[in-house]
Scaffold this active site. Sequence first.
Site, PDB file in Angstrom:
ATOM      1  N   ARG A  40       6.585 -17.132  12.935  1.00 37.37           N
ATOM      2  CA  ARG A  40       7.803 -16.139  13.103  1.00 37.37           C
ATOM      3  C   ARG A  40       9.263 -16.601  12.580  1.00 37.37           C
ATOM      4  NH1 ARG A  40      11.527 -13.732  16.605  1.00 37.37           N
ATOM      5  NH2 ARG A  40      11.392 -11.496  16.811  1.00 37.37           N
ATOM      6  N   LYS A  43       7.139   4.045   2.633  1.00 37.42           N
ATOM      7  CA  LYS A  43       6.132   4.242   3.549  1.00 37.42           C
ATOM      8  C   LYS A  43       5.834   3.194   4.391  1.00 37.42           C
ATOM      9  CE  LYS A  43       2.222   7.379   4.052  1.00 37.42           C
ATOM     10  NZ  LYS A  43       2.940   8.709   4.661  1.00 37.42           N
ATOM     11  N   ARG A  67       2.340   5.563  -5.136  1.00 39.31           N
ATOM     12  CA  ARG A  67       3.372   5.475  -4.051  1.00 39.31           C
ATOM     13  C   ARG A  67       3.340   4.166  -3.462  1.00 39.31           C
ATOM     14  NH1 ARG A  67       3.766  10.067   0.323  1.00 39.31           N
ATOM     15  NH2 ARG A  67       1.897   9.248   0.817  1.00 39.31           N
TER      16      ARG A  67
END
Length: 290
Positions: A100, A148, A52
């Site tokens: 960023r 996830k 996964r």
Amino acid sequence: MSRTVYVNGRYVPENEASVSVFDRGFLFADGIYEVTAVLNGRLVDFEGHVARLHRSLNELNMHLSLNDNALRDIHRQLIDKNGLQEGLVYLQVTRGVADRDFAYPDAQTPATLVAFTQQKAIIDSPLAERGLKVISLPDMRWGRRDIKTVQLLYPSMAKMEAKKRGADDAWLVDSGLVTEGSSSNAWIVDHDNTLITRELSRSLLHGITRRTIMQLAQQHDMKVEERGFTIKEAQNAREAFMTSATSLVYPVVSIDQRPIGEGQPGEIARALRRLYIETSLQALDAQEQT
């Protein structure tokens, strides 16, 4: 005593562990994770969790240079260094460090990988004995719940709302149907003893414990139906329970203050929990002997 944790190739005391303030996991929640249960000092369903992990990496176009054997070794080293007999190993991968910018950095930017252990009573769990009280809340998470990711603010808010209402957890509802719990897959048992859980899609996490429970149920001639169900159907069910790596199987005894069945942990949920633990320990023993 301080735990030993893993950070980008190094095992260090937890109070010395750090990642950059420019890590995209910190700035954008641009990361994924897995949690693997540990019983008797050994990993449970590790292959499923790694599979996964790769799926999540692929869905987000993230790159991790370590192979499965290296990942397994990190887990085992942490278990050994921390003397963990029962609990969890948490693994997190982010897209890495870059100035960023909403645009992703180059695919070759090294990922950040951290891992640590947590002690937890899994087999003799008080929550498994008494069962959980849950509330229902609207599912306001993003649409790719099958990945996830570390975007866990809304599930955290859902758990806090449950605690505020005197419950243990929340089941999330989208378009009238239960998707899953805040950190688990949701199940009910109808009055014909059929196990019902939501079918896999982008709406919910493809649970590793869910998959194992489904296999065990079918091996023991239990009927399993994959479909959505409403909160009302769950309230009128014979039993309800949830599954996850951190809980295995937890019976649910009430939803929105309405008792499920007799308001006690159900026989089927208890049996599935025992079966999961027994089968997992037998499999681990067999692996150790080969």
